[in-house]
Design an enzyme around this catalytic site. Structure first.
Site, PDB file in Angstrom:
ATOM      1  N   GLN A 153       0.911  -1.238   0.089  1.00 16.37           N
ATOM      2  CA  GLN A 153       0.082  -0.021   0.100  1.00 16.37           C
ATOM      3  C   GLN A 153       0.951   1.263   0.054  1.00 16.37           C
ATOM      4  O   GLN A 153       0.693   2.347  -0.185  1.00 16.37           O
ATOM      5  CB  GLN A 153      -0.819  -0.282   1.305  1.00 16.37           C
ATOM      6  CG  GLN A 153      -1.830  -1.035   1.390  1.00 16.37           C
ATOM      7  CD  GLN A 153      -2.485  -1.168   2.516  1.00 16.37           C
ATOM      8  OE1 GLN A 153      -3.255  -0.306   3.026  1.00 16.37           O
ATOM      9  NE2 GLN A 153      -1.894  -2.083   3.633  1.00 16.37           N
ATOM     10  N   ASP A 195       6.251   4.622  -1.404  1.00 15.66           N
ATOM     11  CA  ASP A 195       7.744   4.692  -1.364  1.00 15.66           C
ATOM     12  C   ASP A 195       8.234   3.608  -2.141  1.00 15.66           C
ATOM     13  O   ASP A 195       7.773   2.735  -2.579  1.00 15.66           O
ATOM     14  CB  ASP A 195       8.199   4.829   0.256  1.00 15.66           C
ATOM     15  CG  ASP A 195       8.004   3.333   0.818  1.00 15.66           C
ATOM     16  OD1 ASP A 195       7.585   3.391   2.009  1.00 15.66           O
ATOM     17  OD2 ASP A 195       8.511   2.236   0.386  1.00 15.66           O
ATOM     18  N   HIS A 222      -1.445   1.490  -4.343  1.00 18.50           N
ATOM     19  CA  HIS A 222      -1.872   3.071  -4.246  1.00 18.50           C
ATOM     20  C   HIS A 222      -0.772   3.974  -4.907  1.00 18.50           C
ATOM     21  O   HIS A 222      -0.952   5.157  -4.789  1.00 18.50           O
ATOM     22  CB  HIS A 222      -1.878   3.307  -2.871  1.00 18.50           C
ATOM     23  CG  HIS A 222      -2.780   2.496  -1.932  1.00 18.50           C
ATOM     24  ND1 HIS A 222      -3.025   2.699  -0.536  1.00 18.50           N
ATOM     25  CD2 HIS A 222      -3.978   1.844  -2.265  1.00 18.50           C
ATOM     26  CE1 HIS A 222      -3.972   1.828  -0.140  1.00 18.50           C
ATOM     27  NE2 HIS A 222      -4.680   1.385  -1.303  1.00 18.50           N
ATOM     28  N   GLY A 250       2.797  -4.305   8.954  1.00 17.79           N
ATOM     29  CA  GLY A 250       2.919  -2.694   9.251  1.00 17.79           C
ATOM     30  C   GLY A 250       1.554  -1.930   8.628  1.00 17.79           C
ATOM     31  O   GLY A 250       1.806  -1.022   7.913  1.00 17.79           O
ATOM     32  N   SER A 262      -2.586  -0.938   9.340  1.00 18.84           N
ATOM     33  CA  SER A 262      -3.850  -0.954  10.287  1.00 18.84           C
ATOM     34  C   SER A 262      -4.787  -1.754   9.696  1.00 18.84           C
ATOM     35  O   SER A 262      -5.967  -1.729  10.138  1.00 18.84           O
ATOM     36  CB  SER A 262      -4.026   0.620  10.782  1.00 18.84           C
ATOM     37  OG  SER A 262      -4.634   1.092   9.377  1.00 18.84           O
TER      38      SER A 262
HETATM   39  N1  APR Z   1       6.785  -2.008  12.351  1.00 20.41           N
HETATM   40  C1  APR Z   1       5.662  -2.574  11.955  1.00 20.41           C
HETATM   41  N2  APR Z   1       4.406  -2.047  12.043  1.00 20.41           N
HETATM   42  C2  APR Z   1       4.374  -0.543  12.456  1.00 20.41           C
HETATM   43  C3  APR Z   1       5.555  -0.256  13.011  1.00 20.41           C
HETATM   44  C4  APR Z   1       6.843  -0.756  12.803  1.00 20.41           C
HETATM   45  N3  APR Z   1       7.940  -0.212  13.206  1.00 20.41           N
HETATM   46  N4  APR Z   1       5.203   1.115  13.255  1.00 20.41           N
HETATM   47  C5  APR Z   1       3.745   1.124  13.104  1.00 20.41           C
HETATM   48  N5  APR Z   1       3.187   0.065  12.970  1.00 20.41           N
HETATM   49  C6  APR Z   1       2.038  -0.379  12.464  1.00 20.41           C
HETATM   50  C7  APR Z   1       0.901   0.330  13.023  1.00 20.41           C
HETATM   51  O1  APR Z   1       0.699  -0.017  14.374  1.00 20.41           O
HETATM   52  C8  APR Z   1      -0.232   0.369  12.332  1.00 20.41           C
HETATM   53  O2  APR Z   1      -0.917  -0.814  12.415  1.00 20.41           O
HETATM   54  O3  APR Z   1       1.838  -0.031  11.015  1.00 20.41           O
HETATM   55  C9  APR Z   1       0.387   0.284  10.955  1.00 20.41           C
HETATM   56  C10 APR Z   1       0.183   1.662  10.174  1.00 20.41           C
HETATM   57  O4  APR Z   1      -1.045   1.684   9.910  1.00 20.41           O
HETATM   58  P1  APR Z   1      -1.369   3.207   8.921  1.00 20.41           P
HETATM   59  O5  APR Z   1      -0.876   4.328   9.558  1.00 20.41           O
HETATM   60  O6  APR Z   1      -3.000   3.134   8.883  1.00 20.41           O
HETATM   61  O7  APR Z   1      -0.698   2.928   7.599  1.00 20.41           O
HETATM   62  P2  APR Z   1      -1.170   1.734   6.495  1.00 20.41           P
HETATM   63  O8  APR Z   1      -2.232   0.663   6.882  1.00 20.41           O
HETATM   64  O9  APR Z   1      -0.324   1.640   5.692  1.00 20.41           O
HETATM   65  O10 APR Z   1      -2.534   2.829   5.604  1.00 20.41           O
HETATM   66  C11 APR Z   1      -3.084   2.307   4.653  1.00 20.41           C
HETATM   67  O11 APR Z   1      -4.134   4.390   4.050  1.00 20.41           O
HETATM   68  O12 APR Z   1      -3.888   6.648   4.074  1.00 20.41           O
HETATM   69  C12 APR Z   1      -4.056   5.758   3.365  1.00 20.41           C
HETATM   70  O13 APR Z   1      -3.049   5.149   1.098  1.00 20.41           O
HETATM   71  C13 APR Z   1      -2.838   5.549   2.489  1.00 20.41           C
HETATM   72  O14 APR Z   1      -1.538   3.235   1.812  1.00 20.41           O
HETATM   73  C14 APR Z   1      -2.057   4.147   3.129  1.00 20.41           C
HETATM   74  C15 APR Z   1      -3.418   3.523   3.723  1.00 20.41           C
END
Ligand code: APR
Length: 229
Positions: A87, A90, A105, A171, A173
C-alpha cells in the site's frame, strides 16, 4: 517448485526507515487533512497544495533507506517465490532489491498525465509544479491513488493472494479498503502471519499468527524461521 509467499505491506514497514505512518500518533494525517491533500477533489480545489505535499514526501524519501525488514523480504526469495503487494508509495522495497512488487496505491517517484493515465514517467525524487506538462501538453499529477479514486490493481492483487501458500501482513492497520479486504482472498488453510507492534484486530481469520513486534526485528526473525522450516 518454490512455494509462493505474498507479503502485504503498509506504512509500518517503512516506519523504522524514518517515514511517517498515517494513523499512528504523529502520523501524516495529523499534520495534514486527507481531504486537503490526498483526494481527487483536493486536486481540483488546490492542486498547488497537493503538489507541495507530494514534493515534500518525495524529498524526504530521497533521504531515507530501506530497513532490515525490507532486506529480510529480499532474503526470503532464496527459498520462496515472493510477491510484494504494498500500500506504500515509497520505493524502499525496490531499493532493497525485491523482484516482484505491486503498488496498490501508486508510486511517489512517478507522475502521470492528467489527460492520458497511461502516460507515466519516473521523476525520482524531483519536484513537480503547476505548469509541468506531459508530452501531450497536459498537467502532470502524482501517480498516486487518491481517496475516492479506483484501485486499478486490486483484482490482480486478490488473485495473487489467492495463489499464495503463505501470506505475510506487515505494518498495516487494515483500515483502508479495498486493500484491507485482501486477507479474505487466501485459500482455506493458508497460514497468515501478521507483524505489527500494535496489530489490527483481524476477526474471522482462522490461520492467523500475530507477531507483536516492529517490522525491523520481527520480519528478519520470521524470514529465518520460514527459510529453515
Ligand atoms: N513495524 C511494524 N508496524 C508498525 C511499525 C513498525 N515499526 N510502526 C507502526 N506500525 C504499524 C501500526 O501499528 C499500524 O498498524 O503500522 C500500521 C500503520 O497503519 P496506518 O498508519 O493506517 O498505515 P497503512 O495501514 O499503511 O494505511 C493504509 O491508508 O492513508 C492511506 O493510502 C494510505 O496506503 C495508506 C493506507
Amino acid at each position: 517448485m518454490k512455494k509462493k509467499i505474498v507479503v502485504l505491506t503498509g506504512s509500518g514497514i517503512s516506519a523504522e526507515s524514518g517515514l511517517k505512518t498515517f494513523r499512528d500518533s504523529g502520523g501524516l494525517w495529523e499534520e495534514y487533512r486527507i481531504e486537503e491533500v490526498a483526494t481527487y477533489d483536493a486536486w481540483n480545489y488546490n492542486p498547488a497544495l497537493v503538489l507541495e505535499f507530494y514534493n515534500k514526501r518525495r524529498a524526504q524519501l530521497a533521504g531515507v533507506v530501506p530497513n532490515a525488514a525490507h532486506h529480510a523480504l529480499v532474503k526470503l526469495e532464496q527459498g520462496f517465490d515472493v510477491q510484494i503487494i504494498t500500500q506504500n508509495v515509497d520505493d524502499l522495497h525496490e531499493r532493497a532489491g525485491s523482484k516482484a512488487i505491486l503498488h496498490l496505491h501508486g508510486e511517489l517517484t512517478k507522475v502521470r498525465s492528467t489527460k492520458f493515465a497511461e502516460l507515466v514517467t519516473d521523476i525520482g525524487y524531483r519536484e513537480i509544479h503547476l505548469g509541468d506538462l506531459c508530452s501531450e501538453g497536459f498537467q502532470l499529477r502524482p501517480h498516486i491513488v487518491w481517496f475516492g479514486e479506483a484501485v486499478p490493481l486490486i483484482e490482480t492483487a486478490a488473485e495473487l493472494v489467492n495463489e499464495a501458500d503463505i501470506l505475510l501482513v506487515v505494518g498495516t492497520s487494515m483500515a483502508v479498503y479495498p486493500a484491507a479486504g485482501l486477507v479474505h482472498y487466501v485459500k482455506p488453510g493458508c497460514p497468515i502471519y501478521l507483524v505489527d507492534p500494535n496489530p489490527a484486530q483481524l476477526s474471522g481469520i482462522p490461520s492467523l499468527t500475530v507477531i507483536r513486534d516492529k517490522a525491523g526485528s520481527g520480519v528478519p526473525v520470521l524470514v529465518d524461521q520460514l527459510l529453515h522450516e
